[in-house]
Design an enzyme around this catalytic site. Structure first.
Site, PDB file in Angstrom:
ATOM      1  N   ASP A 112       0.853  -1.189   0.000  1.00  0.00           N
ATOM      2  CA  ASP A 112       0.000   0.000   0.000  1.00  0.00           C
ATOM      3  C   ASP A 112       0.889   1.239   0.000  1.00  0.00           C
ATOM      4  OD1 ASP A 112      -2.112   1.707   0.155  1.00  0.00           O
ATOM      5  OD2 ASP A 112      -2.903   0.966   2.049  1.00  0.00           O
ATOM      6  N   ASP A 171      -3.242   2.533  -5.849  1.00  0.00           N
ATOM      7  CA  ASP A 171      -2.088   2.587  -4.953  1.00  0.00           C
ATOM      8  C   ASP A 171      -1.926   1.366  -4.059  1.00  0.00           C
ATOM      9  OD1 ASP A 171      -4.309   3.041  -3.402  1.00  0.00           O
ATOM     10  OD2 ASP A 171      -3.461   4.733  -2.295  1.00  0.00           O
ATOM     11  N   GLU A 172      -2.566   0.256  -4.384  1.00  0.00           N
ATOM     12  CA  GLU A 172      -2.391  -0.931  -3.552  1.00  0.00           C
ATOM     13  C   GLU A 172      -2.581  -2.202  -4.366  1.00  0.00           C
ATOM     14  OE1 GLU A 172      -5.454  -1.774  -0.583  1.00  0.00           O
ATOM     15  OE2 GLU A 172      -6.672  -0.164  -1.441  1.00  0.00           O
TER      16      GLU A 172
END
Length: 424
Positions: A27, A120-121
């Site tokens: 993350d 974003d993860e």
């Protein structure tokens, strides 16, 4: 720090008990804000907020801003009241997408089993990479080092025996850390958490469980499963009961199909001029089309969202005759949808464009429209927009945008508007 519920035993030294813990959750830390700091090193250590104007919302905030209570999805006006010294940076979604694509490529070098769940993860299953790269903690350190070296941003990594536990662990590791939850310690770790930490437990579900005296994961795990099902429903109750005991059989899926692409913007002041709303829809349609082309996708369905000054949200959608990734075609559909919305005489606060029904451009048979057959070919428009993509890739998302000319006060043919930029 992460806003997720924290475990009282999360910082316990579990040693190097990595057997059976092959799932990683990576993350990015304050992703949008971190990308901006990498581009503007002079802002490091300052409270930076990424988002729109005063009537927009916060997309991301540095940890210095979060110390004042600023967080994502907060109205910008509220954020500035809590942190008046904050430096507001407008978002550059093209730059974020470029960094996200690069990070996912780095993760793909570690293992083929990468499931991207957002910009974003991602989850990784590194069971097959251990012989080549080492144990999961070593792989996590390798990922964090490569991400920082290539893009100047940090990420946190959670390691566990299941996706659910790995995601919880990454939240506890933030910012810029690693946390391993060994298989044998999973239940103890979970029992120290509030019930709101479980996947699928929002405010309503948390309140429903509280009415049955269930406020912690330990209380949920010690309850009879039928009691939990009576509180939240048969399927959800069984799922939450399994999670409370660390049971999550879902594997890492390496190919996660994108279901939709959207963009929206809140106006600085409410807009009564429909032509202005339609012009903003042109920018949003162009943004969606750019994302489609970067992903190699086309769409069949266009939707618009309009929020009026009284905070009513109205949506309309249309299925296109032929799939497309051309911004002007998306805009023409969105413009007609907007024109057909009954605003009740109220000005517009927010406008959004979304495309659904996505498919791979390479696998889609595309029939020419009547306009293409007798007039301006879509190929020419697509080439122009692809050229704009290349300009954005080099000089940033704000360096060029599509516009419209006015014919009798009505937006007509697509034009290209260049925004002044340093092209040196």
């Amino acid at each position: 720090m992460s806003r997720a519920p924290r475990s009282a035993v999360a910082n316990r030294d579990w040693g190097r008990e990595e057997d059976g813990c092959s799932i990683l959750h990576v993350d990015m830390d304050a992703f949008f804000a971190s990308v901006e700091l990498a581009r503007r090193p002079q802002l490091r250590g300052l409270p930076v907020v990424v988002g729109g104007a005063a009537r927009g919302v916060v997309l991301a905030a540095t940890y210095e801003a979060r110390a004042f209570g600023v967080h994502a999805a907060m109205p910008m006006s509220a954020a500035l009241r809590q942190c008046p010294q904050a430096i507001v940076v407008p978002p550059d979604h093209h730059a974020y997408h470029e960094v996200s694509t690069g990070v996912m490529r780095l993760l793909g070098d570690v293992t083929a089993l990468v499931e991207q769940v957002s910009v974003d993860e991602a989850f990784l299953d590194v069971a097959g990479a251990r012989r080549r790269l080492g144990p999961p903690t070593v792989i996590a350190a390798l990922i964090r080092r490569r991400v920082h070296e290539h893009y100047g941003i940090t990420c946190s990594v959670g390691i566990g025996s299941t996706k659910f536990v790995a995601k919880l662990a990454s939240g506890h590791a933030k910012p810029d850390g690693v946390l391993l939850i060994p298989r044998r310690a999973t239940v103890d770790f979970l029992r120290s958490l509030p019930v709101g930490a479980l996947w699928g437990v929002g405010e309503r579900t948390e309140a429903a469980l509280a009415r049955w005296g269930i406020r912690t994961v330990a209380e949920l795990a010690d309850s009879d499963v039928t009691t939990v099902q009576q509180a939240v429903g048969r399927v959800a109750g069984a799922h939450l009961f399994d999670l409370s005991w660390g049971r999550d059989p879902r594997p890492v899926f390496p190919h996660r199909a994108e279901k939709s692409v959207s963009a929206e913007e809140t106006f600085v002041v409410d807009v009564a001029d429909l032509a202005v709303v339609q012009q903003k829809a042109r920018d949003l349609a162009d943004r969606c089309a750019t994302r489609l082309r970067l992903k190699g996708l086309v769409t069949r369905t266009v939707s618009v969202k309009i929020r009026t000054s009284d905070f009513r949200t109205l949506t309309r959608s249309r299925t296109l005759q032929t799939p497309t990734d051309v911004g002007r075609e998306l805009y023409l559909a969105a413009r007609e949808l907007i024109a057909g919305v009954d605003l009740g005489g109220l000005p517009v606060r927010l406008v959004g464009v979304r495309v659904d029904g996505l498919s791979a451009a390479s696998d889609t048979i595309r029939h020419p429209t009547l306009e293409e057959a007798v007039g301006e070919p879509a190929r020419g428009r697509r080439e122009v927009e692809q050229a704009m993509d290349r300009v954005r890739g080099r000089f940033g998302g704000a360096s060029i945008h599509a516009g419209t000319t006015q014919v009798g006060g009505v937006p007509s043919r697509s034009t290209t508007t260049f925004v002044p930029a340093d092209l040196s």
